[in-house]
Design a protein around this motif. Sequence first.
Motif, PDB file in Angstrom:
ATOM      1  N   PRO A  82      42.711  27.073 -45.126  1.00 29.94           N
ATOM      2  CA  PRO A  82      41.966  26.633 -43.931  1.00 29.94           C
ATOM      3  C   PRO A  82      42.686  25.522 -43.159  1.00 29.94           C
ATOM      4  O   PRO A  82      42.716  25.524 -41.928  1.00 29.94           O
ATOM      5  CB  PRO A  82      40.636  26.127 -44.511  1.00 29.94           C
ATOM      6  N   ARG A  83      43.329  24.605 -43.894  1.00 30.42           N
ATOM      7  CA  ARG A  83      44.033  23.498 -43.204  1.00 30.42           C
ATOM      8  C   ARG A  83      45.162  24.024 -42.339  1.00 30.42           C
ATOM      9  O   ARG A  83      45.326  23.625 -41.182  1.00 30.42           O
ATOM     10  CB  ARG A  83      44.644  22.564 -44.244  1.00 30.42           C
ATOM     11  N   LEU A  84      45.991  24.888 -42.938  1.00 30.03           N
ATOM     12  CA  LEU A  84      47.143  25.393 -42.181  1.00 30.03           C
ATOM     13  C   LEU A  84      46.693  26.249 -41.012  1.00 30.03           C
ATOM     14  O   LEU A  84      47.273  26.196 -39.922  1.00 30.03           O
ATOM     15  CB  LEU A  84      48.075  26.183 -43.101  1.00 30.03           C
ATOM     16  N   TYR A  85      45.639  27.050 -41.237  1.00 33.79           N
ATOM     17  CA  TYR A  85      45.130  27.884 -40.134  1.00 33.79           C
ATOM     18  C   TYR A  85      44.721  26.989 -38.964  1.00 33.79           C
ATOM     19  O   TYR A  85      45.110  27.220 -37.808  1.00 33.79           O
ATOM     20  CB  TYR A  85      43.946  28.742 -40.592  1.00 33.79           C
ATOM     21  N   GLU A  86      43.943  25.965 -39.258  1.00 34.53           N
ATOM     22  CA  GLU A  86      43.423  25.109 -38.176  1.00 34.53           C
ATOM     23  C   GLU A  86      44.537  24.315 -37.507  1.00 34.53           C
ATOM     24  O   GLU A  86      44.490  24.066 -36.300  1.00 34.53           O
ATOM     25  CB  GLU A  86      42.309  24.199 -38.701  1.00 34.53           C
ATOM     26  N   LYS A  87      45.531  23.966 -38.278  1.00 36.35           N
ATOM     27  CA  LYS A  87      46.658  23.241 -37.692  1.00 36.35           C
ATOM     28  C   LYS A  87      47.385  24.135 -36.663  1.00 36.35           C
ATOM     29  O   LYS A  87      47.770  23.679 -35.583  1.00 36.35           O
ATOM     30  CB  LYS A  87      47.626  22.845 -38.810  1.00 36.35           C
ATOM     31  N   ARG A  88      47.547  25.393 -37.003  1.00 35.75           N
ATOM     32  CA  ARG A  88      48.297  26.305 -36.110  1.00 35.75           C
ATOM     33  C   ARG A  88      47.439  26.891 -35.002  1.00 35.75           C
ATOM     34  O   ARG A  88      47.898  27.115 -33.894  1.00 35.75           O
ATOM     35  CB  ARG A  88      48.877  27.472 -36.919  1.00 35.75           C
ATOM     36  N   HIS A  89      46.158  27.196 -35.310  1.00 37.23           N
ATOM     37  CA  HIS A  89      45.352  27.961 -34.347  1.00 37.23           C
ATOM     38  C   HIS A  89      44.124  27.208 -33.828  1.00 37.23           C
ATOM     39  O   HIS A  89      43.405  27.718 -32.981  1.00 37.23           O
ATOM     40  CB  HIS A  89      44.851  29.262 -35.007  1.00 37.23           C
ATOM     41  N   GLY A  90      43.837  26.045 -34.399  1.00 34.62           N
ATOM     42  CA  GLY A  90      42.602  25.350 -34.037  1.00 34.62           C
ATOM     43  C   GLY A  90      41.446  25.932 -34.828  1.00 34.62           C
ATOM     44  O   GLY A  90      41.606  26.939 -35.526  1.00 34.62           O
TER      45      GLY A  90
END
Length: 247
Positions: free
Chosen positions: A171-179
């Motif tokens: 979830p962290r990496l997803y939100e970092k890349r895509h919001g």
Amino acid sequence: MTSAEAPNGTGIARLRLLWKLFRDERQNPEPFYRALAAESAIDLNQRYGLAQTNVLDIGCGPGWYAEALRQHGATVVGIDGSVEALTRADPPITGLSIGDATRLAFPDASFDGVFCSNMLEHVNDPEAVINEMARVLKPGGWGYLSWTNWYSPHGGHHMNPYQYLGTRWGPRLYEKRHGPPPDNRFGKELFAVHIGPTLRFMRNHPQISVHRVEPRYWPWARPITAIPLVREVLTWNCLVRFTRQDI
Ligand SMILES: C[S@@+](CC[C@H](N)C(=O)[O-])C[C@H]1O[C@@H](n2cnc3c(N)ncnc32)[C@H](O)[C@@H]1O
């Protein structure tokens, strides 16, 4: 009120139709869910006979399943935690109300059948939902529980395939890349529900007798649900059929 045709049989033509509807699901969810609802209602009617039975649909969303089950003569009460979901059908489907799946406002042993589709992964206490399903079922009553398990290719919902990086980093990496995703944010509306621990909990539950575990969309591949780890990926959506046993 619109009804849908259930996809035919269990073969390739059925999967092709479901896949086509699923690909459009984000823009146009109704045809996919109505087709699945029609199929589930036929299946449950053949297994248990729905006429003149009392069924609870937990996490019913707009009520497409409730409506399909009613077409086979069941009296269906639907509950959902979101007013927006309950009123999404146009016109809204009747006989649905607001409720919390982890604390059902129904007496013990009040339903012949309890249906719960694709909700378990949206609550942070799935065991409470299973306890409540067993509690409100009459002895001998049937339960249908299906959910998208975490390591399914669709387990991350909006953030697929970041779930494969685990609950901490995915979830962290997803939100970092895509919001942040528009909905189903991990830890808020989406949780990691695995097949192994859920089956263990159900098989050890004093009120539950598990009858059958199958991949909901390819039930012919049922043997994979017995293989630890492999089942967490290939099952895609796990369906557990059970009954409430007398205690
Ligand atoms: C993905 S939708 C599934 C809707 C429908 N059952 C289906 O299979 O199409 C998940 C639903 O669960 C509801 N939900 C999530 N947590 C809930 C809770 N604790 N109690 C009741 N409903 C809940 C959501 O509001 C949402 O409508």
